[in-house]
Write a protein that holds these residues in place. Structure first.
Motif, PDB file in Angstrom:
ATOM      1  N   ASN A 216       0.839  -1.205   0.000  1.00 21.15           N
ATOM      2  CA  ASN A 216       0.000   0.000   0.000  1.00 21.15           C
ATOM      3  C   ASN A 216       0.871   1.251   0.000  1.00 21.15           C
ATOM      4  O   ASN A 216       0.600   2.214  -0.717  1.00 21.15           O
ATOM      5  CB  ASN A 216      -0.910   0.032   1.220  1.00 21.15           C
ATOM      6  CG  ASN A 216      -2.048  -0.934   1.047  1.00 21.15           C
ATOM      7  OD1 ASN A 216      -2.336  -1.354  -0.076  1.00 21.15           O
ATOM      8  ND2 ASN A 216      -2.694  -1.312   2.129  1.00 21.15           N
ATOM      9  N   LYS A 217       1.921   1.198   0.840  1.00 21.21           N
ATOM     10  CA  LYS A 217       2.805   2.349   0.905  1.00 21.21           C
ATOM     11  C   LYS A 217       3.498   2.565  -0.437  1.00 21.21           C
ATOM     12  O   LYS A 217       3.631   3.696  -0.908  1.00 21.21           O
ATOM     13  CB  LYS A 217       3.846   2.148   2.012  1.00 21.21           C
ATOM     14  CG  LYS A 217       3.273   2.491   3.374  1.00 21.21           C
ATOM     15  CD  LYS A 217       4.303   2.431   4.451  1.00 21.21           C
ATOM     16  CE  LYS A 217       3.695   2.804   5.790  1.00 21.21           C
ATOM     17  NZ  LYS A 217       4.564   2.481   6.911  1.00 21.21           N
ATOM     18  N   HIS A 220       1.118   4.014  -2.755  1.00 18.19           N
ATOM     19  CA  HIS A 220       0.908   5.415  -2.422  1.00 18.19           C
ATOM     20  C   HIS A 220       2.069   6.265  -2.952  1.00 18.19           C
ATOM     21  O   HIS A 220       1.860   7.315  -3.578  1.00 18.19           O
ATOM     22  CB  HIS A 220       0.805   5.526  -0.897  1.00 18.19           C
ATOM     23  CG  HIS A 220       0.511   6.897  -0.414  1.00 18.19           C
ATOM     24  ND1 HIS A 220      -0.646   7.565  -0.728  1.00 18.19           N
ATOM     25  CD2 HIS A 220       1.241   7.741   0.352  1.00 18.19           C
ATOM     26  CE1 HIS A 220      -0.618   8.753  -0.177  1.00 18.19           C
ATOM     27  NE2 HIS A 220       0.513   8.893   0.489  1.00 18.19           N
ATOM     28  N   LYS A 223       1.884   6.610  -6.592  1.00 18.80           N
ATOM     29  CA  LYS A 223       0.853   7.569  -6.977  1.00 18.80           C
ATOM     30  C   LYS A 223       1.407   8.996  -6.815  1.00 18.80           C
ATOM     31  O   LYS A 223       1.285   9.835  -7.714  1.00 18.80           O
ATOM     32  CB  LYS A 223      -0.373   7.359  -6.077  1.00 18.80           C
ATOM     33  CG  LYS A 223      -1.601   8.081  -6.536  1.00 18.80           C
ATOM     34  CD  LYS A 223      -2.805   7.593  -5.729  1.00 18.80           C
ATOM     35  CE  LYS A 223      -3.863   8.648  -5.665  1.00 18.80           C
ATOM     36  NZ  LYS A 223      -3.984   9.308  -4.377  1.00 18.80           N
ATOM     37  N   ASN A 417      -1.883  14.989   5.340  1.00 19.20           N
ATOM     38  CA  ASN A 417      -1.073  13.769   5.322  1.00 19.20           C
ATOM     39  C   ASN A 417      -0.604  13.410   6.729  1.00 19.20           C
ATOM     40  O   ASN A 417      -0.651  12.251   7.136  1.00 19.20           O
ATOM     41  CB  ASN A 417       0.157  13.930   4.419  1.00 19.20           C
ATOM     42  CG  ASN A 417      -0.229  13.924   2.950  1.00 19.20           C
ATOM     43  OD1 ASN A 417      -1.375  13.676   2.604  1.00 19.20           O
ATOM     44  ND2 ASN A 417       0.720  14.216   2.080  1.00 19.20           N
TER      45      ASN A 417
END
Ligand code: ADP
Length: 444
Positions: A216-217, A220, A223, A417
């Motif tokens: 996921n990191k 992220h 992205k 964030n």
């Protein structure tokens, strides 16, 4: 089955089978031993019986007369071979021909016992128990045979069950790893979209969780990398193009190299530098979030400290600063620096966008399991149409307004964030009368 599955299967199965074989051998051995011991003791009793009969007979006749009768009666009922010697060692009777010592006794051990009446030795009984197989009677042999068969059969059934269980167990154990393998393969091909779901709470499930978290990191970061590159190109283009047009103007003689032109070019250059600095800040925040260490933090104290730094600034702008904290300190799990950054970004915006004689209110309280921070200002507000995008990078409500106030639209992105990295939430409400930011952090 996978290679790992096969390996596990063989390991589990052979361990279980080895255990089973060892147990079976041990049980078989100890049953045989116990049983032999039991038979021996039982025969010892028979010998005692014989000794009593012999002594009784001797007492009756005061010599060995009638001994043949005693022996005949006895040998018909018991499975025992023996012979009797008198005090001179001469054999006076025996149960079976060929039994006498030295003759044809090839199985079993001969034992002897002195026959004594009133402290007088009258002779000696020599005996042994003939063996059938390893046992003294057909029944005993049969019993042990059956017992061994039961042990063998039980072992065979357990072995079968062990094989089945090992098979499923190894499949069950390797399944999540195989899933992870497929997952990792897809990630390696650049597909971050899939989900890895592994049930359970054991170490493998934990590994799968950490693995998904890592992916996921990565997703992220990937992205952010893509977005950053295009956003950045866009944001950099404006000042650079402006600078270029100034230079071209000078080159073509349209613009004079005077103080104003130099000032304009300098301003654009400074804006470029600001943009680069804020970008670096954003990258550093991303990096920080990846390695965020959360510790117990006194949120009340942190807020009080940061607000204290704004007292003079607000005073200078004739802005009233209202504070509202509960009597007891409130604690959350967090990173001190990050909490300071969050509050600093919000307070500096409030100060920036609130006019003279305005009001800034900051409050802290707990609701349920959350610490709630509210920051209200009576500033110019954010247009409703801009509110959904306010936390996006490079987003500014009014580009010229922000540009004038030195903003590049990154502060709130960093703030959001960081709040989310603390498992918190940030919300915003605004009207032309002012803006309200609310932050929720889970309590420590
Ligand atoms: P900047 O560095 O430009 O201030 P931010 O990400 O902090 O960037 O804010 C994004 C935009 O949101 C700003 O351009 C500003 O117009 C608006 N904004 C943020 N906070 C406030 C506030 N308290 N009052 C009014 N507008 C605000």
């Amino acid at each position: 089955m996978s290679k790992l599955g096969k390996k596990l299967f063989i390991i589990i199965m052979s361990t279980a089978l080895c255990g089973l074989i060892i147990i079976s051998i041990f049980v078989n051995f100890s049953i045989n031993r116990q049983f032999t011991g039991y038979i021996y003791l039982e025969n010892k009793e028979i010998v005692n019986e014989l000794v009593s009969s012999l002594k009784e007979n001797y007492r009756k006749y005061n010599d060995w007369r009638n001994i043949d009768n005693v022996i005949r009666n006895f040998k018909n009922t018991k499975n025992l071979k023996f012979f009797i010697a008198d005090i001179n060692g001469d054999i006076i009777a025996y149960s079976h021909t060929g039994i006498i010592r030295g003759q044809n006794i090839n199985r079993g051990e001969t034992e002897s016992i002195n026959l004594i009446i009133n402290n007088k030795n009258i002779g000696k009984l020599h005996w042994f128990i003939p063996l059938r197989g390893n046992y003294t009677s057909e029944h005993a042999e049969h019993f042990v045979d059956r017992l061994n068969k039961v042990i063998f059969l039980t072992s065979a059934v357990i072995a079968l069950i062990t094989i089945v269980i090992s098979f499923f167990l190894s499949r069950h154990l390797t399944e999540p790893l195989l899933k992870m393998n497929v997952f990792a393969g897809k990630v390696a091909e650049g597909d971050f979209k899939q989900e890895l779901k592994i049930k359970g709470t054991d170490e493998i499930a934990e590994l799968a969780d950490s693995f998904s978290e890592m992916i996921n990191k990565l997703a992220h970061l990937e992205k952010i990398r893509k977005e950053s590159t295009s956003d950045l190109a866009h944001e950099l283009r404006t000042p650079v193009t402006t600078i270029k047009s100034y230079i071209e103007g000078i080159e073509d003689g349209i613009l004079a190299v005077d103080k104003k032109t130099i000032k304009d070019v300098k301003e654009e250059t400074e804006r470029l530098i600001l943009l680069i600095n804020r970008l670096q800040e954003l990258t550093e925040t991303e990096e920080k979030i990846l390695h965020l260490k959360k510790e117990k933090q006194n949120l009340s104290q942190i807020i009080k400290n940061i607000v204290a730094r704004y007292k003079i600034k607000t005073l200078k702008k004739s802005i009233r600063l209202e504070e509202n904290y509960p009597g007891e300190d409130i604690y959350i799990a967090g990173d001190k620096d990050s909490l300071y950054t969050i509050l600093n970004n919000l307070l500096s915006n409030a100060l920036k966008y609130t006019k003279k004689n305005g009001l800034i209110k900051i409050s802290l309280k707990t609701t349920g399991n959350n610490a709630v921070i509210k920051l209200i200002d009576t500033g110019i507000g954010i247009p409703e149409s801009d509110l959904p995008f306010i936390f996006e990078r490079f987003y500014r409500t009014d580009k010229s307004r922000s540009a004038n106030s030195g903003g590049v639209g990154i502060g709130l992105t960093i703030t959001k964030n960081l709040v989310e990295a603390h498992a918190g939430k940030i919300k915003v409400k605004s009207s032309n009368k002012g803006t309200e930011f609310i932050i929720y952090f889970p309590l420590y």
